[in-house]
Design a protein around this motif. Structure first.
Motif, PDB file in Angstrom:
ATOM      1  N   PRO A   4       0.795  -1.235   0.000  1.00  0.00           N
ATOM      2  CA  PRO A   4       0.000   0.000   0.000  1.00  0.00           C
ATOM      3  C   PRO A   4       0.828   1.286   0.000  1.00  0.00           C
ATOM      4  CG  PRO A   4      -1.009  -1.607   1.431  1.00  0.00           C
ATOM      5  CD  PRO A   4       0.335  -2.162   1.012  1.00  0.00           C
ATOM      6  N   PRO A   5       1.880   1.416   0.810  1.00  0.00           N
ATOM      7  CA  PRO A   5       2.678   2.637   0.727  1.00  0.00           C
ATOM      8  C   PRO A   5       3.357   2.805  -0.635  1.00  0.00           C
ATOM      9  CG  PRO A   5       3.136   1.529   2.784  1.00  0.00           C
ATOM     10  CD  PRO A   5       2.305   0.605   1.968  1.00  0.00           C
ATOM     11  N   LEU A   6       3.786   1.696  -1.216  1.00  0.00           N
ATOM     12  CA  LEU A   6       4.423   1.759  -2.520  1.00  0.00           C
ATOM     13  C   LEU A   6       3.425   2.217  -3.584  1.00  0.00           C
ATOM     14  CD1 LEU A   6       6.911   1.240  -4.279  1.00  0.00           C
ATOM     15  CD2 LEU A   6       6.114  -1.107  -4.535  1.00  0.00           C
ATOM     16  N   VAL A   7       2.228   1.674  -3.528  1.00  0.00           N
ATOM     17  CA  VAL A   7       1.180   2.070  -4.481  1.00  0.00           C
ATOM     18  C   VAL A   7       0.850   3.545  -4.307  1.00  0.00           C
ATOM     19  CG1 VAL A   7      -1.242   1.718  -5.108  1.00  0.00           C
ATOM     20  CG2 VAL A   7       0.227  -0.246  -4.683  1.00  0.00           C
ATOM     21  N   HIS A   8       0.747   3.996  -3.071  1.00  0.00           N
ATOM     22  CA  HIS A   8       0.466   5.412  -2.813  1.00  0.00           C
ATOM     23  C   HIS A   8       1.561   6.300  -3.392  1.00  0.00           C
ATOM     24  CE1 HIS A   8       0.682   9.095  -0.362  1.00  0.00           C
ATOM     25  NE2 HIS A   8      -0.629   9.070  -0.547  1.00  0.00           N
ATOM     26  N   ASP A   9       2.798   5.937  -3.165  1.00  0.00           N
ATOM     27  CA  ASP A   9       3.917   6.725  -3.678  1.00  0.00           C
ATOM     28  C   ASP A   9       3.909   6.765  -5.207  1.00  0.00           C
ATOM     29  OD1 ASP A   9       4.686   7.224  -1.116  1.00  0.00           O
ATOM     30  OD2 ASP A   9       6.284   5.718  -1.102  1.00  0.00           O
ATOM     31  N   LEU A  10       3.630   5.644  -5.829  1.00  0.00           N
ATOM     32  CA  LEU A  10       3.585   5.611  -7.291  1.00  0.00           C
ATOM     33  C   LEU A  10       2.438   6.451  -7.826  1.00  0.00           C
ATOM     34  CD1 LEU A  10       4.430   1.875  -8.000  1.00  0.00           C
ATOM     35  CD2 LEU A  10       5.879   3.867  -8.394  1.00  0.00           C
ATOM     36  N   LEU A  11       1.302   6.400  -7.165  1.00  0.00           N
ATOM     37  CA  LEU A  11       0.166   7.208  -7.610  1.00  0.00           C
ATOM     38  C   LEU A  11       0.443   8.695  -7.475  1.00  0.00           C
ATOM     39  CD1 LEU A  11      -2.877   5.192  -6.244  1.00  0.00           C
ATOM     40  CD2 LEU A  11      -2.151   5.449  -8.607  1.00  0.00           C
ATOM     41  N   THR A  12       1.045   9.104  -6.381  1.00  0.00           N
ATOM     42  CA  THR A  12       1.356  10.528  -6.228  1.00  0.00           C
ATOM     43  C   THR A  12       2.404  10.969  -7.238  1.00  0.00           C
ATOM     44  OG1 THR A  12       2.927  10.015  -4.464  1.00  0.00           O
ATOM     45  CG2 THR A  12       0.713  10.654  -3.807  1.00  0.00           C
ATOM     46  N   LEU A  13       3.320  10.093  -7.575  1.00  0.00           N
ATOM     47  CA  LEU A  13       4.305  10.399  -8.610  1.00  0.00           C
ATOM     48  C   LEU A  13       3.625  10.607  -9.956  1.00  0.00           C
ATOM     49  CD1 LEU A  13       7.304  10.535  -9.571  1.00  0.00           C
ATOM     50  CD2 LEU A  13       7.097   8.089  -9.992  1.00  0.00           C
ATOM     51  N   VAL A  14       2.721   9.714 -10.305  1.00  0.00           N
ATOM     52  CA  VAL A  14       2.017   9.818 -11.582  1.00  0.00           C
ATOM     53  C   VAL A  14       1.142  11.068 -11.617  1.00  0.00           C
ATOM     54  CG1 VAL A  14       0.241   8.726 -13.012  1.00  0.00           C
ATOM     55  CG2 VAL A  14       2.102   7.370 -12.078  1.00  0.00           C
ATOM     56  N   ILE A  15       0.482  11.380 -10.527  1.00  0.00           N
ATOM     57  CA  ILE A  15      -0.368  12.574 -10.481  1.00  0.00           C
ATOM     58  C   ILE A  15       0.473  13.830 -10.684  1.00  0.00           C
ATOM     59  CG2 ILE A  15      -1.776  13.986  -8.937  1.00  0.00           C
ATOM     60  CD1 ILE A  15      -2.853  11.319  -7.797  1.00  0.00           C
ATOM     61  N   GLY A  16       1.630  13.882 -10.076  1.00  0.00           N
ATOM     62  CA  GLY A  16       2.510  15.030 -10.257  1.00  0.00           C
ATOM     63  C   GLY A  16       2.994  15.159 -11.686  1.00  0.00           C
ATOM     64  N   ILE A  17       3.331  14.040 -12.290  1.00  0.00           N
ATOM     65  CA  ILE A  17       3.790  14.070 -13.684  1.00  0.00           C
ATOM     66  C   ILE A  17       2.667  14.518 -14.605  1.00  0.00           C
ATOM     67  CG2 ILE A  17       4.511  12.598 -15.602  1.00  0.00           C
ATOM     68  CD1 ILE A  17       6.136  10.986 -13.531  1.00  0.00           C
ATOM     69  N   ILE A  44      -8.485   6.975 -16.501  1.00  0.00           N
ATOM     70  CA  ILE A  44      -9.256   5.773 -16.819  1.00  0.00           C
ATOM     71  C   ILE A  44      -8.343   4.553 -16.856  1.00  0.00           C
ATOM     72  CG2 ILE A  44     -10.577   4.627 -18.637  1.00  0.00           C
ATOM     73  CD1 ILE A  44     -11.764   7.434 -19.249  1.00  0.00           C
ATOM     74  N   LEU A  45      -7.201   4.685 -17.494  1.00  0.00           N
ATOM     75  CA  LEU A  45      -6.255   3.571 -17.553  1.00  0.00           C
ATOM     76  C   LEU A  45      -5.790   3.171 -16.161  1.00  0.00           C
ATOM     77  CD1 LEU A  45      -4.549   1.663 -19.291  1.00  0.00           C
ATOM     78  CD2 LEU A  45      -2.793   3.420 -19.343  1.00  0.00           C
ATOM     79  N   GLY A  46      -5.491   4.146 -15.326  1.00  0.00           N
ATOM     80  CA  GLY A  46      -5.082   3.851 -13.958  1.00  0.00           C
ATOM     81  C   GLY A  46      -6.175   3.147 -13.162  1.00  0.00           C
ATOM     82  N   ALA A  47      -7.408   3.586 -13.348  1.00  0.00           N
ATOM     83  CA  ALA A  47      -8.529   2.942 -12.646  1.00  0.00           C
ATOM     84  C   ALA A  47      -8.711   1.504 -13.110  1.00  0.00           C
ATOM     85  CB  ALA A  47      -9.810   3.744 -12.876  1.00  0.00           C
ATOM     86  N   VAL A  48      -8.605   1.274 -14.412  1.00  0.00           N
ATOM     87  CA  VAL A  48      -8.737  -0.087 -14.935  1.00  0.00           C
ATOM     88  C   VAL A  48      -7.627  -0.976 -14.402  1.00  0.00           C
ATOM     89  CG1 VAL A  48      -8.586  -1.469 -17.046  1.00  0.00           C
ATOM     90  CG2 VAL A  48     -10.016   0.572 -17.000  1.00  0.00           C
ATOM     91  N   LEU A  49      -6.419  -0.460 -14.360  1.00  0.00           N
ATOM     92  CA  LEU A  49      -5.308  -1.255 -13.842  1.00  0.00           C
ATOM     93  C   LEU A  49      -5.476  -1.582 -12.360  1.00  0.00           C
ATOM     94  CD1 LEU A  49      -2.262   0.415 -15.618  1.00  0.00           C
ATOM     95  CD2 LEU A  49      -3.219  -1.842 -16.051  1.00  0.00           C
ATOM     96  N   MET A  50      -5.956  -0.618 -11.577  1.00  0.00           N
ATOM     97  CA  MET A  50      -6.148  -0.873 -10.158  1.00  0.00           C
ATOM     98  C   MET A  50      -7.259  -1.877  -9.917  1.00  0.00           C
ATOM     99  SD  MET A  50      -5.531   2.615  -8.048  1.00  0.00           S
ATOM    100  CE  MET A  50      -6.263   3.811  -9.128  1.00  0.00           C
TER     101      MET A  50
END
Length: 54
Positions: A4-17, A44-50
């Motif tokens: 979960p922390p890793l997923v959170h960090d990756l999501l915040t990275l993607v949102i910033g990009i 949408i792609l991120g939601a489908v992947l999750m």
């Protein structure tokens, strides 16, 4: 469990990009619509992947 922390960090990275890319795309096209479409596609792609991973 570190997932979960890793997923959170990756999501915040993607949102910033994506936020930075949206500003650049909007400036390049002098229009916000292409940037909004790119942002929606990434969301949408991120939601489908999750959803598919659970």
């Amino acid at each position: 469990m570190l997932v979960p922390p890793l997923v959170h960090d990756l999501l915040t990275l993607v949102i910033g990009i994506v936020a930075g890319l949206r500003a650049r795309i909007a400036a390049a096209f002098c229009n916000d619509r292409p940037a909004a479409l790119v942002e929606d596609a990434v969301a949408i792609l991120g939601a489908v992947l999750m959803v598919s991973s659970f």
